[in-house]
Design an enzyme around this catalytic site. Structure first.
Site, PDB file in Angstrom:
ATOM      1  N   TYR A 126       2.829  50.530  95.252  1.00 43.09           N
ATOM      2  CA  TYR A 126       2.903  51.455  94.096  1.00 43.09           C
ATOM      3  C   TYR A 126       3.703  50.874  92.934  1.00 43.09           C
ATOM      4  CZ  TYR A 126       7.043  53.867  96.347  1.00 43.09           C
ATOM      5  OH  TYR A 126       8.214  54.215  96.932  1.00 43.09           O
ATOM      6  N   GLU A 127       3.474  51.457  91.782  1.00 41.32           N
ATOM      7  CA  GLU A 127       4.009  50.917  90.512  1.00 41.32           C
ATOM      8  C   GLU A 127       3.573  49.468  90.284  1.00 41.32           C
ATOM      9  OE1 GLU A 127       5.285  52.998  88.558  1.00 41.32           O
ATOM     10  OE2 GLU A 127       5.973  54.616  89.872  1.00 41.32           O
ATOM     11  N   GLY A 128       2.355  49.173  90.701  1.00 38.88           N
ATOM     12  CA  GLY A 128       1.819  47.821  90.497  1.00 38.88           C
ATOM     13  C   GLY A 128       1.972  46.979  91.749  1.00 38.88           C
TER      14      GLY A 128
END
Lengths: 598, 598
Positions: free
Chosen positions: B439-441
């Site tokens: 998550y978040e890239g």
């Protein structure tokens, strides 16, 4: 959701084109094992794996095995699948014909086993443990034990379990406390608690044959005082029918990270006066017998790692082909593409694929040697092959399982956020794979066995023979005068040098500095695995290059074999120098730390 | 079961002895941030983390968040803990004083955040997401939005959520389809479905302020047509009281591998006529604003990795000290010993410990630069620090989270069979950590950002400044004329050379061969992380050596710092040559494979 398909073409490549089947079908009693028969067997096994076992994998994980008042029920559909498994004769595949087995060479049964594990590792554990129990009885059991138990265990009518671990005795079996008292009639009364017993209780069959480690009165301390007993769940009458319930109870089953459908039992022996058991072989030699089984089981757990890796790869590949996200890097078009087009996704897929193929080829090399060690007419050949098997089992077990965890984790990563959602299924492979580097001897135990008993003890002779074979392949790559093969030769060379350097260090320092050397044992195991896998993929690349220059009509398949071997060289073999350096210089700091300062 | 204890001594070492706090307390508005005040803050935070949050970690995992008809309940004890969290002023720690925040430097709040995540990552996500939403409103919101939302979000009375992902738009936000129609009164009607929304619905607070990406009518395609909106769960009346329920509903929450207590919501906006929202900043600049938040969030996810690693280490260490198994290798005595005596267990523990300390020191280096970039009087200093922050965020995020997964997995391994049993707790850390690299890239996204925007774009200037600093430390190690420091210098040198070689390759080839270079982007990120971590541990070793030669009365602590740095050099830094080789030669095969041949 993607399902499992047995990788038949890849398996045939290993069997037929890497030359393993030729070696095995030349052995006594294996003459019938030609490519056609083996192809038919693998084809049928593949159908059973994908048609019957694979569909139960997710539901089995979700439902799990359940304990109720000493009874354990397997998930819905499990019992039927097991019946079909037995009816199809699959349980008897690799067993001795004397007791109803089909006597298939290990090379072939290993690939069938990979399919069971790829399709459903929780299911595959049941026949795996049964086979271990069969082997112990076959090898060291009395005629009476053989006649009583083997036919039904071979057919699969009854299953087996291996009872080693106790709360205080995990990796260290010297600490086993269970005890067995002779009754004067040939039987013993067995007392004690065993934990982590895979399929120690279930509802698939009428009887379960427990193989149990325990101590007889007056036995020496430590591993030299452990004996092995057969303790059936139900006693067996003289006519073969089931008699009284034995004094062994399933107290509970574990709540685990993965392999939910495989019941992991806590078994209490002798709470109501003693469980009736029979000695296998001689008193105090139980650990020795257990190690025979254990070596087979370790190889099988390596195969689990390969099956799980293959399945994780298939699922990730299907997702990568299907999932459209982002546009192609470096292209002018802003059209959305399937994520398999993204360089980093390709890297992850090839990291999964190349290692899976390397592990499979290596396991088949070892399985072939098992068959030679068992059946070859020539004693020296048998001995050399057995030494190779002994050397490689910790590598197959440790390296394939550590890889499987990483490969399953990459499978999650390729799915992005969906990988973290349980319904996707990728996470289950990671949860299931996580046990494989622990049971049947952790990676640390494998690595200790490898550097100590397998390398230092014979001063590196067995490993030197393997390295000589690797050098031969390196030479062939060089001789081929092909740019890709030469490139692979260079990195393989780098790997072989690192391996040799590491082996020299172990041989020179093991006795005097065992703690120092042992800090690097797992990095060394990884180094050995990587180079051995590179050797196998280099062999595959040689075959592929030959096929391509012969104008094969399967050019894309062989091109892929070349690219896969090259990828492995550039992404795996290049790590070997660092691993050797860790072994050689990495012991000091770990030993110098005060325990309190960690 | 072991619990979490904030590693206060190690944190003070990084703050005070590696010189970070000195740099920060010299900045405007940070003059009060002396060692005593910071020690007091960290001490209190540590008590809250171990006393309130940590005890809910296992029960929260077991119970999980629950969805019922659009409402989501958090596990037992969660609401009370959140109230205490708000009452203690913890939510406001790093926020601007203008809206009630305490304006603590990022250096200090980063360590506090590590504690929340070490104690209970599922809990820590809630304030983490709220802070992201606060930042977006602070930076680009109208005065009305600021006045309406910030005071209650800063105090923690309301939480925030970030709504980016849609089923077809994950890593690729260009594919966002949610839309927003202006109503002529300054408000918009928002329609669309968002998935994977952390704390998108819960029962901890009366209101939730959703930050939502959507397209206005006529907006350009792709990322240049995305706008950012505030969409509160309940509308807010002019007097600040809660008004009508907005048209946003939680359709379901996900069943995940880990972070079970953190609800991951599917949110439907506008099913009943349109959710009322307000534009943040200007239309079509939403992605730019989101990236400001995202960078902060990426750093925070790196911190999650560090907190999880610390906790996994503490648990494994406690087990290794407690569990007696086997006798000491190389010793005459057959007495059983705690497994911390076994070389391979020490290796695993030090691999966990050394990387955790390296990650923490590196994150603090970056947090210090964040404070300088925000507050320093000198423009050039601010710019250089910001360039360093931009460069390092993908490394902190990608490397710390990939490490966390591996470290949590080693934690399982150290527990042997017990690690696979959920009650032990080690498996939860692995399950929880597994999301952080996604998550978040994802790590792939971080690596693409690193090689493209952060290295190729400025032709390697920012990274050259970091390498120069590393070389300075290498020189200091050499100058110290100490055998251990010289040894560390050699491997650090090896790492720096590999990093330089890799950077040169990227700068030279990125534009012309972006796909080729990108195959090696994740291996390069790992290489960069390892060398950056080695640089930080080398700094720690210099301090420790100085303390030891000054006759410190904490000799064991500083000895451990030396051994830890040396271990890291021999087990991590040695890998860098192979990683550089992968980057440089590993692109061909992955790109040459036909998609159909995978």
């Amino acid at each position: 959701m993607s399902e499992y398909n047995a990788p038949l073409r890849d398996m045939q490549f290993v069997l037929n084109e890497l030359g393993h089947l030729d070696q095995v079908s030349g052995l006594p009693d294996c003459e019938e094992m030609g490519p056609d028969l083996v192809e038919a067997i693998l084809g049928e096994a593949g159908k059973f794996a994908s048609g019957v076992l694979s569909p139960l994998n997710v539901s089995g994980d979700h439902e799990g095995a359940r304990w109720n008042d000493g009874e354990v029920s397997t998930p819905v559909g499990w019992k039927k699948a097991y019946e079909q498994f037995v009816e199809g004769g699959w349980n008897a595949l690799s067993c001795e014909p004397e007791f109803g087995g089909q006597g298939l060479p290990r090379l072939v049964s290993a690939l069938v086993e990979e399919m069971w594990n790829g399709a459903n590792v929780s299911f595959g554990l049941c026949p795996m443990l049964t086979r271990g129990a069969i082997e112990a009885i076959e090898l060291r059991g009395s005629e009476h034990l053989k006649a009583t138990y083997l036919p039904k265990m071979v057919s699969g009518e009854w299953t087996g379990s291996m009872n080693l671990t106790e709360p205080q005795a995990g990796s260290d079996l010297a600490a086993v406390r269970s005890r067995a008292e002779p009754q004067g009639d040939g039987s013993y009364r067995v007392y004690g608690q065993k934990i982590f017993i895979t399929y120690g209780e279930h509802n698939l069959t009428d009887n379960i044959v427990h193989l149990v480690l325990a101590r007889v009165p007056g036995a020496p301390d430590g591993v030299k005082g452990i004996s092995l007993f057969v303790v059936p769940k139900f006693l067996v009458n003289a006519d073969g029918s089931l008699g009284a319930r034995n004094d062994v109870r399933c107290v509970s089953i574990e709540h685990k990270l993965g392999i939910h459908a495989s019941p992991t039992a806590v078994l209490a022996f002798g709470d109501q006066g003693g469980a009736t058991g029979w000695l296998v072989g001689e008193e105090n030699r139980g650990l020795e017998y257990m190690f025979i089984m254990m070596n087979a089981a370790r190889f099988s757990v390596g195969i689990e790692g390969i099956g799980l890796s293959e399945r994780a790869y298939q699922r990730a590949l299907a997702y990568a082909r299907d999932r459209v996200q982002g546009s192609e890097l470096g292209a002018k078009s802003r059209d959305k593409v399937a994520i398999i087009r993204h360089p980093d996704v390709r890297r992850m897929l090839l990291s999964m694929k190349s290692r899976t193929e390397a592990m499979r080829a290596l396991a088949c090399e070892v399985a072939t040697a098992m068959d030679i060690a068992q059946r070859h007419a020539d004693t020296a050949q048998r001995q050399h092959s057995q030494a190779f098997v002994d050397l490689m089992i910790p590598v197959v077990k440790g390296w394939s399982t550590e890889n499987a965890i990483d490969i399953a984790s990459l499978g999650v990563q390729i799915h992005g956020g969906m990988g973290f959602i349980e319904e996707t299924g990728a996470a289950q492979h990671l949860r299931d794979a996580r046990i494989t580097s622990i049971y049947e001897g952790t990676t640390g135990i494998q690595a200790a066995d490898l550097i100590g008993r397998k390398i230092a003890r014979d001063q590196g002779q067995a490993v030197a023979r393997v390295i000589a074979q690797m050098r031969g392949v390196e030479q062939q790559l060089d001789d081929a005068d092909d740019v890709v093969l030469s490139h692979i030769a260079q990195t393989l060379h780098q790997g072989i040098l690192a391996l040799e350097k590491a082996v020299r260090f172990i041989v020179a320092n093991y006795d005097a500095q065992v703690r120092q050397v042992s800090v690097g044992s797992v990095p060394f195991l990884e180094l050995f695995g990587i180079v051995a896998g590179g050797w196998q993929l280099a062999r595959a690349a040689l075959v592929a290059q030959q096929q391509l220059s012969d104008g094969s009509d399967e050019a894309p398949f062989y091109q892929a074999k070349l690219h896969t071997a090259r990828f492995y060289a550039d992404h795996l073999l290049v790590r070997t120098g660092g691993l050797a350096q860790t072994l050689i210089q990495g012991g000091d700091a770990a030993l110098a730390m005060d325990d309190e300062c960690f």
